[in-house]
Design an enzyme around this catalytic site. Structure first.
Site, PDB file in Angstrom:
ATOM      1  N   PRO A 119     -16.266  -9.731   9.094  1.00 55.46           N
ATOM      2  CA  PRO A 119     -14.743  -9.436   8.746  1.00 55.46           C
ATOM      3  C   PRO A 119     -15.272  -8.481   6.791  1.00 55.46           C
ATOM      4  CG  PRO A 119     -15.202 -11.655   8.251  1.00 55.46           C
ATOM      5  CD  PRO A 119     -16.151 -11.323   9.101  1.00 55.46           C
ATOM      6  N   CYS A 120     -15.382  -7.496   6.678  1.00 54.85           N
ATOM      7  CA  CYS A 120     -16.049  -6.625   5.856  1.00 54.85           C
ATOM      8  C   CYS A 120     -15.044  -6.711   4.659  1.00 54.85           C
ATOM      9  CB  CYS A 120     -17.381  -5.960   5.498  1.00 54.85           C
ATOM     10  SG  CYS A 120     -17.291  -4.294   7.021  1.00 54.85           S
ATOM     11  N   HIS A 121     -14.004  -5.875   6.123  1.00 56.19           N
ATOM     12  CA  HIS A 121     -12.633  -5.683   4.920  1.00 56.19           C
ATOM     13  C   HIS A 121     -12.002  -7.110   4.596  1.00 56.19           C
ATOM     14  CE1 HIS A 121     -11.640  -8.423   8.769  1.00 56.19           C
ATOM     15  NE2 HIS A 121     -10.546  -8.232   7.676  1.00 56.19           N
TER      16      HIS A 121
END
Length: 156
Positions: A119-121
Site C-alpha cells: 500500500p504505497c498509497h
C-alpha cells in the site's frame, strides 16, 4: 508469466505472476480485454475484487516482486501500514534507521510494482498533503477515502 485483468472503479488492474507468486499489479486506463483468468492468478483477482467491494482489508497472497534489497525492505515496511492509516516518507525513513533516506524511500515507494497490495498509497507528505503517486493523485485520494474509517464527503 501469466496475465489477468480486473476492471475496478478507478481503472483497469493488470496482474502478472506465476507459480512463484504475484510479480506486479498495475493500474491502467482502458477497459478489460476479453480473456480467462489463469488459475495461478485467480486468488489475487478475487482478493482484489473483495478489496474494492469493501469486504477485504488485508491481502494474503504469495508475492514475488522484482527489485533491489533496499526497495524490498521499503515495500515490506509499506505492508505494515494498517488499513485506513497513513504514514509520512520521513516516518518510513526513520523506521529504516536513516531519517536522511527520505528521497531513496520515496523513490522505492514510486517503484512499487504491487499496486494496493503493497500500500504505497498510504504514504503522504510530512505536512499531511497528498504527494506523488504513480497511479495519479486522483486514485490515491480515492483509495485513502475508500479505506477511511470515517466516511465523509471528501478527505482532501
Amino acid at each position: 508469466m501469466e496475465v489477468a485483468y480486473l476492471q475496478t472503479s478507478i481503472g483497469l488492474a493488470k496482474f502478472e505472476g506465476d507459480e512463484k507468486g504475484l510479480a506486479s499489479i498495475k493500474v491502467l486506463d482502458g477497459n478489460k480485454p476479453n480473456g480467462i483468468t489463469p488459475e495461478v492468478l485467480v486468488e489475487a483477482v478475487s482478493q482484489f475484487q473483495e478489496y474494492f467491494e469493501g469486504k477485504r482489508q488485508y491481502f494474503d497472497l504469495k508475492l514475488n516482486p522484482s527489485g533491489t534489497d533496499f526497495q524490498k525492505n521499503v515495500w515490506k515496511l509499506l505492508q505494515e501500514i494498517p488499513y485506513g492509516k497513513t504514514v509520512s516518507y520521513l516516518e518510513l525513513s526513520k523506521k529504516l534507521g536513516d531519517p536522511k533516506a527520505i528521497r531513496a524511500v520515496a523513490s522505492a515507494n514510486g517503484k512499487n510494482p504491487l499496486w494496493i497490495v503493497v500500500p504505497c498509497h498510504r504514504v503522504i507528505g510530512s505536512n499531511g498533503d497528498l504527494v506523488g503517486y504513480a497511479g495519479g493523485l486522483h486514485r490515491k485520494k480515492w483509495l485513502l477515502e475508500h479505506e477511511s474509517p470515517v466516511k465523509q464527503t471528501t478527505l482532501f
